[in-house]
Design a protein around this motif. Structure first.
Motif, mmCIF file in Angstrom:
data_model
loop_
_atom_site.group_PDB
_atom_site.id
_atom_site.type_symbol
_atom_site.label_atom_id
_atom_site.label_comp_id
_atom_site.label_asym_id
_atom_site.label_seq_id
_atom_site.Cartn_x
_atom_site.Cartn_y
_atom_site.Cartn_z
ATOM 1 N N TRP A 139 -44.373 -4.246 93.452
ATOM 2 C CA TRP A 139 -43.983 -3.187 92.909
ATOM 3 C C TRP A 139 -43.518 -2.068 93.676
ATOM 4 N N ARG A 140 -44.433 -1.788 94.613
ATOM 5 C CA ARG A 140 -44.230 -0.775 95.626
ATOM 6 C C ARG A 140 -43.164 -0.831 96.297
ATOM 7 N N SER A 141 -42.668 -2.220 96.882
ATOM 8 C CA SER A 141 -41.674 -2.015 97.737
ATOM 9 C C SER A 141 -40.336 -2.399 97.189
ATOM 10 N N GLU A 142 -40.199 -2.817 95.586
ATOM 11 C CA GLU A 142 -39.144 -3.273 95.003
ATOM 12 C C GLU A 142 -38.744 -2.176 93.978
ATOM 13 N N ILE A 143 -39.688 -1.605 93.249
ATOM 14 C CA ILE A 143 -39.522 -0.611 92.078
ATOM 15 C C ILE A 143 -39.746 0.821 92.806
ATOM 16 N N LEU A 144 -40.836 1.090 93.309
ATOM 17 C CA LEU A 144 -41.085 2.544 93.950
ATOM 18 C C LEU A 144 -40.236 2.871 95.023
ATOM 19 N N ALA A 145 -39.970 2.082 95.667
ATOM 20 C CA ALA A 145 -39.224 2.603 97.128
ATOM 21 C C ALA A 145 -37.850 2.837 96.700
ATOM 22 N N ARG A 146 -37.149 2.012 95.799
ATOM 23 C CA ARG A 146 -35.603 2.091 95.711
ATOM 24 C C ARG A 146 -35.413 2.711 94.314
ATOM 25 N N GLN A 147 -35.875 2.212 93.142
ATOM 26 C CA GLN A 147 -35.402 2.731 91.839
ATOM 27 C C GLN A 147 -36.210 3.894 91.423
ATOM 28 N N TYR A 148 -37.326 4.054 91.836
ATOM 29 C CA TYR A 148 -38.161 5.478 91.251
ATOM 30 C C TYR A 148 -37.518 6.555 92.235
ATOM 31 N N GLY A 149 -37.121 6.314 93.379
ATOM 32 C CA GLY A 149 -36.507 7.221 94.475
ATOM 33 C C GLY A 149 -35.166 7.600 93.642
ATOM 34 N N ALA A 150 -34.351 6.625 93.003
ATOM 35 C CA ALA A 150 -33.108 7.016 92.332
ATOM 36 C C ALA A 150 -33.167 7.659 91.266
ATOM 37 N N PHE A 151 -34.419 7.903 90.773
ATOM 38 C CA PHE A 151 -34.547 8.636 89.473
ATOM 39 C C PHE A 151 -34.617 10.214 89.977
ATOM 40 N N ILE A 152 -34.985 10.322 91.125
ATOM 41 C CA ILE A 152 -34.920 11.797 91.522
ATOM 42 C C ILE A 152 -33.579 12.386 91.571
ATOM 43 N N TYR A 153 -32.444 11.612 91.796
ATOM 44 C CA TYR A 153 -31.249 12.212 91.684
ATOM 45 C C TYR A 153 -30.525 12.464 90.306
ATOM 46 N N ASN A 154 -31.442 11.598 89.452
ATOM 47 C CA ASN A 154 -31.036 11.997 88.056
ATOM 48 C C ASN A 154 -31.810 13.352 87.547
ATOM 49 N N GLU A 155 -32.866 13.552 88.177
ATOM 50 C CA GLU A 155 -33.554 14.847 87.582
ATOM 51 C C GLU A 155 -32.816 15.759 88.407
ATOM 52 N N TYR A 156 -32.491 15.856 89.687
ATOM 53 C CA TYR A 156 -31.797 16.873 90.470
ATOM 54 C C TYR A 156 -30.460 17.274 90.036
ATOM 55 N N GLY A 157 -29.828 16.025 89.683
ATOM 56 C CA GLY A 157 -28.581 16.602 88.934
ATOM 57 C C GLY A 157 -28.578 17.258 87.821
ATOM 58 N N PRO A 208 -40.802 6.340 102.746
ATOM 59 C CA PRO A 208 -40.509 7.499 101.946
ATOM 60 C C PRO A 208 -39.116 7.951 102.044
ATOM 61 N N SER A 209 -38.222 7.742 102.978
ATOM 62 C CA SER A 209 -37.080 8.332 103.139
ATOM 63 C C SER A 209 -36.014 7.983 101.707
ATOM 64 N N LEU A 210 -35.118 8.636 101.562
ATOM 65 C CA LEU A 210 -34.383 8.401 100.414
ATOM 66 C C LEU A 210 -32.893 7.696 100.556
ATOM 67 N N VAL A 211 -32.858 7.037 101.718
ATOM 68 C CA VAL A 211 -31.853 6.241 102.018
ATOM 69 C C VAL A 211 -31.268 5.191 100.942
ATOM 70 N N ASP A 212 -32.345 4.343 100.943
ATOM 71 C CA ASP A 212 -32.106 3.152 99.704
ATOM 72 C C ASP A 212 -32.123 3.797 98.191
ATOM 73 N N ALA A 213 -32.845 4.964 98.042
ATOM 74 C CA ALA A 213 -32.799 5.634 96.703
ATOM 75 C C ALA A 213 -31.473 5.965 96.586
ATOM 76 N N LYS A 214 -30.907 6.652 97.340
ATOM 77 C CA LYS A 214 -29.361 7.074 97.439
ATOM 78 C C LYS A 214 -28.445 6.258 97.107
ATOM 79 N N GLN A 215 -28.351 5.111 97.852
ATOM 80 C CA GLN A 215 -27.760 4.124 97.801
ATOM 81 C C GLN A 215 -27.758 3.486 96.229
ATOM 82 N N ALA A 216 -28.979 3.361 95.728
ATOM 83 C CA ALA A 216 -29.331 2.794 94.439
ATOM 84 C C ALA A 216 -28.455 3.408 93.455
#
Length: 395
Positions: A139-157, A208-216
């Protein structure tokens, strides 16, 4: 009045005597109120109203304005600031809006301070008392690392989309509420990243970097329809009330509520993640305050208590709902692809029946809050069915 006459009226004893003789013995207005022209939202004038009401310069062209000044800023091309043509809806008094949360700058900063201190205590306890050890590794490596981080961009947008809305809003009370709702979106994104930074300090395998999250966010099909909505509402929409209605009255009330409450809050629990639901509960508070404010603006002020333009405004809200509901449905349909990646499956939560119950909860909640009050009709079964067509249990 010429300057000579004005000076004479101030210093000439005879003129002063004439003026004093014309002053009535009893005051013409006996009502003691330091803002007598304010149309109140409740029984007594609050500190929020006393501080915020009519703080801005305003134009007499804006209904409700006190003509206390002029604005000089203009949009590129010459469009004036505070122009009533900035939105298609109409109001008899744009200064009638009252934020149900009664927030202005000082209580807003106080609230943020308290929330930050609470989050810090929760995270410290979670990290030091063994709760973190219960979290599922996948859960930590597959969801929180990539998809949870991607949701940051939704909130920031969505936060950034509020910049032009604040600029165009026609009264200072509206601008204050909109600015705070926007910063709440920014805060929601920052809280997610703060949680991810904490995970990076505890777990050596978590980046915790946002590289993968931004890519997602920019490349995954799972987020593509949501990203297209955020891009459109941020840069492709001219009407500021339309932007507010689309964000807080449709998209965030359906898509945002599902992602926060029905997925990250609910599904985190079956993976031993007790921290994410706490972080998202704060975002839920922000969502509730924004929804209350939108209800006060669009339903109470522009329809229920609008004496002239209620029917006109209702038609526009219905038209905007018809425009943005399909986009929101596509966003949620795309997001349901995330269930293929969920490591732990649980009947009643991640199965088709459980997910459909979640979809129905957010659709019904949205319908009660915003669709029914404006008389917007839609095919509930078709909407739920279209969203669920994006669901697959996968592995």
């Amino acid at each position: 009045m010429s300057s000579t006459a004005f000076v004479r009226g101030m210093v000439d004893p005879q003129r002063q005597t004439e003026i004093q003789a014309l002053i009535p013995a009893e005051p013409l207005e006996k009502k003691r109120d330091h803002i007598p022209f304010a149309k109140r939202g409740w029984r007594r004038l609050t500190e929020y109203e006393a501080v915020m009401l009519h703080a801005q310069n305003s134009l007499d062209a804006v209904p409700g304005s006190q003509e206390v000044g002029e604005t000089v800023q203009k949009w590129p091309g010459g469009r004036p600031n505070y122009g009533i043509e900035s939105t298609a809806v109409l109001a008899s008094n744009w200064f009638y809006f009252r934020d149900p949360a009664k927030r202005w700058f000082m209580p807003y900063v106080k609230q943020k301070t308290e929330e930050g201190q609470t989050a810090e205590r929760v995270m410290k306890s979670w990290a030091e008392n063994g709760d973190c050890e219960m979290m599922d590794t996948a859960w930590r490596s597959e969801i929180l690392a990539r998809q949870y981080g991607a949701f940051i961009y939704n909130e920031y947008g969505l936060f950034s989309a509020h910049s032009t809305i604040v600029y165009s809003a026609l009264s200072d009370l509206l601008k204050t509420w909109i600015a705070e709702a926007g910063f709440d979106k920014n805060d929601a994104g920052q809280m997610i990243q703060m949680e991810r930074v904490l995970l990076g300090k505890i777990f050596a395998d978590f980046d915790p970097s946002l590289v993968d999250a931004k890519q997602a966010w920019t490349q995954d099909a799972l987020w593509k329809p949501a990203r297209e909505f955020v891009e459109h509402i941020w840069a492709g929409t001219y009407d500021w009330v339309e932007q507010l209605w689309a964000i807080h009255g449709i998209y965030d009330h359906i898509f945002g509520q599902f992602v926060r409450r029905e997925f990250f809050q609910r599904v985190a629990g079956i993976h031993g993640d007790t921290l994410t639901p706490v972080i998202q509960s704060q975002a839920m508070v922000y969502h509730g305050q924004a929804a209350d404010g939108l209800q006060a603006l669009c339903l109470k002020m522009l329809i229920d208590e609008e004496p002239v333009y209620a029917g006109h405004n209702r038609r526009y809200l219905r038209a905007w709902t018809a425009r943005y509901l399909p986009q929101t449905v596509r966003a949620l349909k795309g997001f349901l692809g995330i269930y293929k990646q969920v490591p732990v499956k649980l009947d009643g939560v991640t199965c088709r029946v459980g997910v459909q119950a979640s979809v129905e909860r957010v659709i019904d909640g949205w319908a009660r809050r915003f669709a029914e009050p404006i008389g917007f009709k839609f095919d509930r079964a078709a909407v739920v069915g279209e969203i669920m067509s994006g669901y697959s249990e996968g592995k």
